[in-house]
Design a protein around this motif. Structure first.
Motif, short mmCIF file in Angstrom:
data_model
loop_
_atom_site.label_atom_id
_atom_site.label_comp_id
_atom_site.label_asym_id
_atom_site.label_seq_id
_atom_site.Cartn_x
_atom_site.Cartn_y
_atom_site.Cartn_z
N ALA A 268 26.72 -2.03 52.19
CA ALA A 268 25.81 -1.52 52.10
C ALA A 268 24.38 -2.32 51.83
O ALA A 268 25.25 -3.73 51.83
CB ALA A 268 26.02 -0.39 50.90
N GLN A 269 23.92 -2.17 52.22
CA GLN A 269 22.73 -3.50 52.01
C GLN A 269 21.95 -3.51 50.80
O GLN A 269 21.62 -2.00 50.58
CB GLN A 269 21.35 -3.24 53.73
CG GLN A 269 22.38 -3.30 54.75
CD GLN A 269 21.17 -3.20 56.05
OE1 GLN A 269 20.19 -2.05 56.44
NE2 GLN A 269 20.26 -3.97 56.33
N ILE A 270 21.91 -4.57 50.20
CA ILE A 270 20.78 -4.23 49.07
C ILE A 270 19.46 -3.82 49.19
O ILE A 270 19.06 -5.08 50.27
CB ILE A 270 21.25 -5.79 48.16
CG1 ILE A 270 22.87 -5.93 47.56
CG2 ILE A 270 20.89 -6.17 46.93
CD1 ILE A 270 23.50 -7.43 47.66
N VAL A 271 18.80 -3.32 48.22
CA VAL A 271 16.83 -3.66 48.54
C VAL A 271 16.42 -3.80 47.41
O VAL A 271 16.85 -3.61 46.10
CB VAL A 271 17.14 -1.97 48.91
CG1 VAL A 271 15.03 -1.81 49.92
CG2 VAL A 271 17.62 -1.79 50.25
N MET B 33 28.10 -4.46 47.73
CA MET B 33 28.21 -4.27 48.84
C MET B 33 28.95 -5.12 49.87
O MET B 33 29.30 -4.02 51.18
CB MET B 33 26.84 -5.80 49.28
CG MET B 33 26.28 -5.89 50.83
SD MET B 33 25.12 -7.60 50.37
CE MET B 33 26.50 -9.14 49.99
N LYS C 28 25.71 3.42 51.73
CA LYS C 28 24.15 3.04 52.48
C LYS C 28 23.69 2.21 52.31
O LYS C 28 23.38 0.73 52.94
CB LYS C 28 23.67 4.27 53.22
CG LYS C 28 22.18 3.73 54.43
CD LYS C 28 21.82 4.43 54.98
CE LYS C 28 20.94 3.86 56.71
NZ LYS C 28 20.04 5.31 57.09
N TYR C 29 22.74 2.34 50.96
CA TYR C 29 22.26 1.63 50.46
C TYR C 29 22.28 0.83 48.92
O TYR C 29 22.72 1.92 48.28
CB TYR C 29 20.06 1.50 50.33
CG TYR C 29 20.11 1.39 51.56
CD1 TYR C 29 19.56 0.82 52.46
CD2 TYR C 29 20.08 3.01 52.96
CE1 TYR C 29 19.07 0.10 53.63
CE2 TYR C 29 19.07 3.07 54.00
CZ TYR C 29 19.04 1.36 54.78
OH TYR C 29 17.90 1.74 56.17
N HIS D 173 26.18 -4.97 42.50
CA HIS D 173 25.07 -4.86 43.49
C HIS D 173 25.91 -6.17 44.88
O HIS D 173 26.18 -5.48 45.86
CB HIS D 173 23.86 -5.09 43.54
CG HIS D 173 23.32 -6.43 43.22
ND1 HIS D 173 23.63 -7.14 41.87
CD2 HIS D 173 22.66 -7.37 44.16
CE1 HIS D 173 23.33 -8.66 41.63
NE2 HIS D 173 22.24 -8.52 42.88
N ASP E 288 21.86 -12.41 51.62
CA ASP E 288 21.62 -11.45 51.85
C ASP E 288 21.16 -9.78 51.36
O ASP E 288 21.71 -9.41 50.98
CB ASP E 288 22.56 -11.19 53.33
CG ASP E 288 22.60 -12.53 54.19
OD1 ASP E 288 22.00 -12.76 54.22
OD2 ASP E 288 23.58 -11.84 54.95
N ALA E 289 20.02 -9.91 51.22
CA ALA E 289 19.39 -8.46 51.49
C ALA E 289 18.11 -8.67 51.61
O ALA E 289 17.27 -8.98 52.46
CB ALA E 289 18.29 -8.63 49.88
N ILE E 290 17.53 -7.20 51.78
CA ILE E 290 15.92 -6.38 52.57
C ILE E 290 15.35 -6.37 51.57
O ILE E 290 15.29 -6.70 50.40
CB ILE E 290 16.35 -5.35 52.22
CG1 ILE E 290 17.02 -4.90 53.61
CG2 ILE E 290 14.53 -4.51 52.92
CD1 ILE E 290 17.66 -3.52 54.68
#
Length: 471
Positions: free
Chosen positions: A72-75, A67, A48-49, A63, A85-87
């Motif tokens: 999955a989202q990168i944080v 992704m 997920k992350y 990463h 794109d990343a959080i």
């Protein structure tokens, strides 16, 4: 709590796998991401992350590939500015992984975006902290790396931030928390790391020099900066790859699948500016190697020495590898950003010899033979170990020409007199000898077995004596 440390010894690197109720988080993954995907499949879980503690300098994170392959989202933590794109999380933000929670704790100091992740279990109990390079076991992250990328971020400013992060964010946490750092002993991201790769925060408060409760900020800055050596030259390039992005690992592997016959290999070496990198065991390199090739054996701290000595991650490389280990070599090169492998010698060095191609050897003698020659040649002994090793104990009269900075010492080697090169066990001395020979310096002899073998002879040595014991 279901958390696994995935440790890679050759880089002294720890990634983490966290799974709950079919959801997975990966922390600080290495470049090759299929092992993480396979691990999640074993749990019938979905990634997920992907949490990054900071923009790494000593390796290229996986990463982006992870992704793309999993969705999955990168944080990243606060202040990070990735070119994809990343959080970019806020300090205190909470992410849910199944029944677990991951809380963002911004801990600038090693870098400005450095972040610690607090792990909270299904009962709401705090379990541990994934600290990245903020806190190691026995040490803290060096605060001098970011200035190589952003000049105004001096090591003193970063050390000041690190002091505040540790005192205000980390040390108030429960002593029972488990500390999960990004690196262990052998990494160049700190200077005093333990061989242990986890510990309780309470024990670190008691034993880690940088967490002494009554330490002032001035004392901390002095202690953390004391004894720092120049970081490897490839570090800033890895940082930029982690910020800007990079070629996919699959593409790097595919590009390297260029098998070259001995004559085609020789032509490629002559027509390009590629370095011929021989990764076999040092004993094989000594007996025979392609002229002007560089030895860095795959069975040592391979990637770290490549990064320290070749430096430019865009440098074209031609490989001489042991049978069946080509993909391993390319993988380990890619971990530190060396993605430009343009081919490899098909059939290995034996094919080169069978074709009747010219080859070179390295003059190497045993420590016993060296002991018979020492008295007449004691002014021409060069020790390529690190300064700390040399200071602790060395051959009388030997000059310390550290492998890490060998290019800085080229003027010290005699031009018309045979000289002798040794390290601790024989790996680094062959690397050094290969580099010197590639630069046209051939009047050298490598001492096999290094200082460990020399200690078994009667060659006089100088041992360090602690000043407090002197009368």
């Amino acid at each position: 709590m279901k958390i696994e440390q995935i440790y890679t010894g050759c880089l002294a690197h720890a990634a983490y796998y966290l799974e709950s109720n079919g959801e997975v988080a990966i922390f600080d993954p290495l470049r090759e991401v299929q092992p993480y995907i396979n691990r999640a499949k074993l749990d019938d879980a979905k990634i997920k992350y992907i949490f990054e503690t900071h923009f790494h300098a000593d390796f290229v994170s996986g990463h982006l590939d992870l992704m793309k392959k999993t969705g999955a989202q990168i944080v990243f933590g606060p202040t990070a500015k990735p070119n994809y794109d990343a959080i970019v999380a806020e300090d205190g933000q909470v992410f849910e992984i199944g029944d677990y929670k991951v809380k963002v704790i911004h801990t600038p100091g090693h870098t400005m975006e450095s972040t610690t992740y607090l792990l909270i279990d299904e009962n709401g109990e705090e379990h541990g902290i994934i600290t990245g390079d903020t806190l190691f076991i026995g040490d803290v992250g060096r605060p001098d790396l970011a200035q190589k990328v952003v000049a105004e971020l001096t090591q003193e400013k970063l050390a000041s931030h690190l002091y505040d992060s540790l005192r205000n964010k980390i040390m108030p946490l429960s002593d029972d928390l488990i500390v999960y750092p990004n690196h262990g002993a052998g990494s160049a991201c700190g200077k005093n790391m333990s061989k242990e790769t986890t510990d309780t925060l309470g024990n670190q408060k008691k034993t880690n020099y940088a967490l002494r409760a009554d330490m002032t900020k001035e004392e901390f800055i002095e202690a953390v900066l004391d004894g720092l050596t120049e970081p490897p030259g490839y570090f800033p390039q890895n940082v930029m790859m982690n910020i800007k992005g990079y070629e996919s690992f699959d593409s790097v592997i595919h590009k390297a699948q260029n098998a070259l016959s001995p004559k085609a290999f020789e032509a490629a070496a002559n027509e390009t500016e590629a370095i011929v990198l021989d990764v076999r065991h040092q004993s094989e390199f000594i007996k025979g190697h392609i002229p002007r090739s560089i030895f860095i054996g795959i069975d040592g701290n391979f990637a770290q020495w490549v990064g320290a000595l070749i430096v430019d991650v865009t440098q074209p490389l031609l490989l001489v590898t042991p049978e069946g280990r080509k993909e391993e070599v390319v993988t380990r090169l890619s971990r530190v950003g060396f993605d430009n492998v343009i081919g490899y010698l098909e059939g290995g060095f034996e094919a080169w010899k069978d074709e009747g191609m010219e080859y070179d050897t390295l003059n190497s003698i045993s420590a016993e033979e060296f002991s018979k020659l020492y008295e007449a040649n004691k002014d021409y002994v060069f020790d390529v170990r690190r300064e700390g090793e040399y200071v602790a104990e060395h051959v009388d009269g030997a000059k310390n020409t550290q492998l890490d900075y060998l290019n800085n010492y080229l003027g010290e080697f005699p031009e018309d007199k045979t000289f002798y090169v040794h390290c601790a066990g024989g790996y680094r001395s062959v690397i050094a000898s290969s580099i010197l020979k590639s630069r046209g310096i051939h009047n050298l002899v490598e001492v096999a077995g290094g200082y460990k073998a020399i200690k078994q002879t009667d060659i006089p040595r100088t041992d360090y004596v602690c000043p407090s014991t002197l009368k």
